[in-house]
Scaffold this active site. Sequence first.
Site, PDB file in Angstrom:
ATOM      1  N   GLU A 149       0.807  -1.216   0.000  1.00  0.00           N
ATOM      2  CA  GLU A 149       0.000   0.000   0.000  1.00  0.00           C
ATOM      3  C   GLU A 149       0.848   1.278   0.000  1.00  0.00           C
ATOM      4  O   GLU A 149       0.587   2.194  -0.761  1.00  0.00           O
ATOM      5  CB  GLU A 149      -0.933   0.001   1.216  1.00  0.00           C
ATOM      6  CG  GLU A 149      -2.143  -0.892   1.066  1.00  0.00           C
ATOM      7  CD  GLU A 149      -3.140  -0.330   0.053  1.00  0.00           C
ATOM      8  OE1 GLU A 149      -3.104   0.877  -0.226  1.00  0.00           O
ATOM      9  OE2 GLU A 149      -3.937  -1.117  -0.467  1.00  0.00           O
ATOM     10  N   SER A 150       1.809   1.337   0.893  1.00  0.00           N
ATOM     11  CA  SER A 150       2.494   2.612   1.126  1.00  0.00           C
ATOM     12  C   SER A 150       3.992   2.486   1.322  1.00  0.00           C
ATOM     13  O   SER A 150       4.636   3.477   1.678  1.00  0.00           O
ATOM     14  CB  SER A 150       1.903   3.262   2.381  1.00  0.00           C
ATOM     15  OG  SER A 150       2.163   2.440   3.513  1.00  0.00           O
TER      16      SER A 150
END
Length: 518
Positions: A149-150
């Site tokens: 995701e990040s």
Amino acid sequence: MHRILTWAPLAALLALAGCASLPASPAADAASAPAAAATHDVAGGTEPAPVVAPGAERLAPPPAAEPLPAPAPVVTVQAPRDLWERIGRGFAMPDLQDERVAQWERWYASRPDYLQRMVDRGSKYLFHIVEELERRGLPQELALLPFIESAFNPQAVSHAKAAGMWQFMPATGRHFDLKQNAFRDDRRDVLASTRAALDYLERLHRMFGDWHLALAAYNWGEGNVQRAIRRNQAAGLPTGYLDLRMPEETRHYVPKLQAVKNLVRAPQAHGVALPVVGNHPFFDTVRIERDIDVALIARLADVSEADFRTLNPAHNKPVIMAAGTPEILLPWDNALLFAERLKAWRGPTASWTAWRVPRDMTVAQAARELDWSEAELRQANRIPPRMRLRAGSTILVPREGRLDRDVPEHLADHGQILLAPEAPPVRTVRVKARKGDTLASVARRHGVRVADLAAWNGLAPSSALRPGQVLTVQTRAKAQPAPVRMARAKTARRPAAPGAQATRAGAATPPKARVAQR
């Protein structure tokens, strides 16, 4: 080795036990002799019956002994060597068999610097996530999801406005009680965002009954996945993750997670050396009772402000408001030190508080009312140029005089900075009436009201004009769009599809626009 006791040895023990009560007469001995000579059938043959001591013949013989089940092999319970092994023991999702998995394995394995940066960031938060997953009985693959995701950057913001290491969209964050206000954004909070992400993933798994579909919904939105499933059902097609038509980002989403899972499970097989992550907590929670400056926290805990914000990334202001954030995170060894020093601290804990703007006003007007510098007010509250404050805004101000109390809960949880463009300045011009002009035609030509034009010139709205008569007209300069210069969190660089041209330090060009609805 297990041994089975037979009836004969047990009878012998009873015989020994009964010796004290044996009759002394020879007749008694003779009476017992036939019993000793008797036999009984055993599996189609005969064998001597067990000798029963006098006095014990009243005991009914026990049933034939059943063989005990073979003992289960003894498993040695050994603590995992590190957190990677603990995560691997908890893998529970079915492996995804797809050619994209191998592509992403090669992509990650060929970028050791990128892996190192991700793990360095994630090592601060992984233990907490693993503990939460075990407490809920969820697959440990989910602990690796922030890598996808990040890159485990809690300050990451996508171009679609998803924020935090779990990448929550604003509306979805509010749905899962992640506060987003003038003082904090819980989508970046380590504990709150992890709680919300696991709540959301559990709900998606209950909805779809399949972890791969749940992950697709987390990335693409549950409504999109449901519609894709219905399309396949209507066409008589399978409805698994690999069978649905979906955007490229979602198509690569689960293969990326599977690739990271495979690297964690067998790093040597992929030529990867994962940095060691200890199987112990990195941080501890500390309760605060009063508002407190970040600078004072760093001083008492003996940490840098940057390190404090790494563990408390939801806060971007110089003060922590206890009514909204009663707990802060500190490195494990520093938490106790901070608690002891804070207990002994006798000075003020906060030099900032919140002020609710009573009416619409410019920043300059608010600064004069607060006896503060306009530039400092703008900087502390990140107010762009040519923007004014609307009534009801909550801004951060120094504690001086009457403004010296802790921020109440309703402001700490819901305070917002409400802005509007400043009204353009008034420009006064003089114009001459033309032949045939009326107040109405002059007002129309200059975009003003007839009543205003008459008032500016001391005339009645019905007054006639003569050619060449000079009139005063007040107009507002056209407002230029105010450039938004709000400080922005650095956007996490997401790896692009395999083969995409890499950019600096091993990170790749981010993929196309996110389609996630969360």
